[in-house]
Design an enzyme around this catalytic site. Sequence first.
Site, short mmCIF file in Angstrom:
data_model
loop_
_atom_site.label_atom_id
_atom_site.label_comp_id
_atom_site.label_asym_id
_atom_site.label_seq_id
_atom_site.Cartn_x
_atom_site.Cartn_y
_atom_site.Cartn_z
N PRO A 157 0.67 -1.25 -0.04
CA PRO A 157 0.06 0.04 -0.18
C PRO A 157 0.83 1.31 0.09
O PRO A 157 2.08 1.39 0.53
CB PRO A 157 -0.84 -0.13 1.15
CG PRO A 157 -0.85 -1.62 1.39
CD PRO A 157 0.48 -2.13 0.92
N CYS A 158 0.32 2.41 -0.60
CA CYS A 158 1.15 3.57 -0.66
C CYS A 158 0.88 4.46 0.38
O CYS A 158 0.45 5.46 0.53
CB CYS A 158 0.73 4.50 -2.13
SG CYS A 158 -0.95 4.49 -2.21
N GLN A 159 1.55 3.88 1.65
CA GLN A 159 1.63 4.40 3.00
C GLN A 159 2.48 5.55 2.77
O GLN A 159 3.43 5.35 2.16
CB GLN A 159 1.71 3.38 3.81
CG GLN A 159 1.96 3.67 5.31
CD GLN A 159 2.24 2.65 6.19
OE1 GLN A 159 1.76 1.43 6.09
NE2 GLN A 159 2.91 2.94 7.12
N ASN A 197 3.22 -0.19 -7.24
CA ASN A 197 2.63 0.88 -6.49
C ASN A 197 2.16 2.20 -7.39
O ASN A 197 2.22 1.95 -8.41
CB ASN A 197 3.63 1.29 -5.53
CG ASN A 197 3.26 2.05 -4.13
OD1 ASN A 197 2.63 3.36 -4.18
ND2 ASN A 197 3.56 1.38 -3.02
#
Length: 457
Positions: A157-159, A197
Amino acid sequence: MESVKSKVFVTSASDENLINADLLADIVSVSKATLLKWEKSGKIKPLLSVNGKKKYNLNELNEFPEIRAMLESSWDVEEKIRPVRNYSSIELFAGAGGLAIGLEMAGFEAIALNEFDANACNTLRTNRVNWNVIESNIRTTDFKPFKGIDFVAGGFPCQAFSYAGKQLGFEDIRGTLFFEFARVVKETQPKVFLGENVKGLLQHDDGRTIATIKNVIAALGYTLIEPKVLKAIFYKVPQKRERLMLVGIRNDLVKYASFQWPAPYKKIMVLRDALKAGELYQNDVSESLGQKYPQRKEEILKLVPPGGYWRDLPDHLQREYMQGSYLLGGGKTGMARRLAWDAPSLTLTCSPAQKQTERCHPEEDRPLSVREYARIQTFPDDWVFSGSISSQYKQIGNAVPVNLALAIGRSLIALFNSIEAKIEVKDTHIKFTTSKQFSLFTEESEMLNRTVQNHAI
């Protein structure tokens, strides 16, 4: 053999060899304003105008590398790529299975899929009863039992990476989900991995974040193919989605490896291809549940033309709808947005009805339904989603488009085949020569699954 160059993509049955301005802008990644400048300078020349929409002849646009790649594509050759042996894989952050389905279609055998969201796990188990779905928090999951797997994949996830990239070391990304992805690679030592991503990761923190990621990958003993942003519209996906792909090869295998990014398809799929019977699907999309607009919002969206958005409304309605945002800069092209039949969909989000990201049906005054969402992501029609409507939208919106996953999957199978052709298969590889061996491995994985579920946070 029929010449690949003789194959051209079409925008519709009556417009062979022609492309409209919207598609041309999408293909070459420029605005329509830039197209107008090119027309004035003579760089491109409209062939005709139909209902006020300009058309261009593909054969007169082959100076653009993107179009030349489509006209000369090796897609038909790549479709025939098959694995020379069974390649085992693990998938992380598996979600609803978009990436997993495409990789399976390409020829990978998923030995385990890790996902934290209960609804997404139910989706995976419902559709693939044979998949070993490990429902757990990746942070608390031990992947050492899978050491020797061929392949690890996952869209971490693009945290936020707000603190990454300062020292360009492994510690810089500790605490982010990329660290967990890297840890799994370290524990399992696959021959190859795939990470995916958002494209914005390349520019995040002035490039320091991707530099940190590259540094970590090198420290793990892997060579990273120069990351590439793949535009889904080039791979039989009727959606303007772009994903950054990271392919890493274990250093001891690099000398044997040959890798090429997937070739584009010969045509661009549009929303009509997703929702109507044709090349992508045999039948029109079936009815399904979906969100609804509040009454006033529906009344306003009735006035938005296909392909239009809030700026196509009368000024007083623009002010009513946008409120304080009316005076701010930026196009905000996703607001009050109605899709068009003859253009790819905008990137799907986790909800088609939110004010910032409306995805209105091209004819009906409603958000796209769940099944329409799934088709735009090129899920099979028999793929069932679990959970509430909101959860189903979220699962679909977060997925990798299946056809994009299939395209990159074939390139990865070709990479594995190139390695396999030049080295002997060693005993350290995970191989399943009998059903008993596979059963024992699955039993061990299920024990791990139960253990991590008991300790998951």
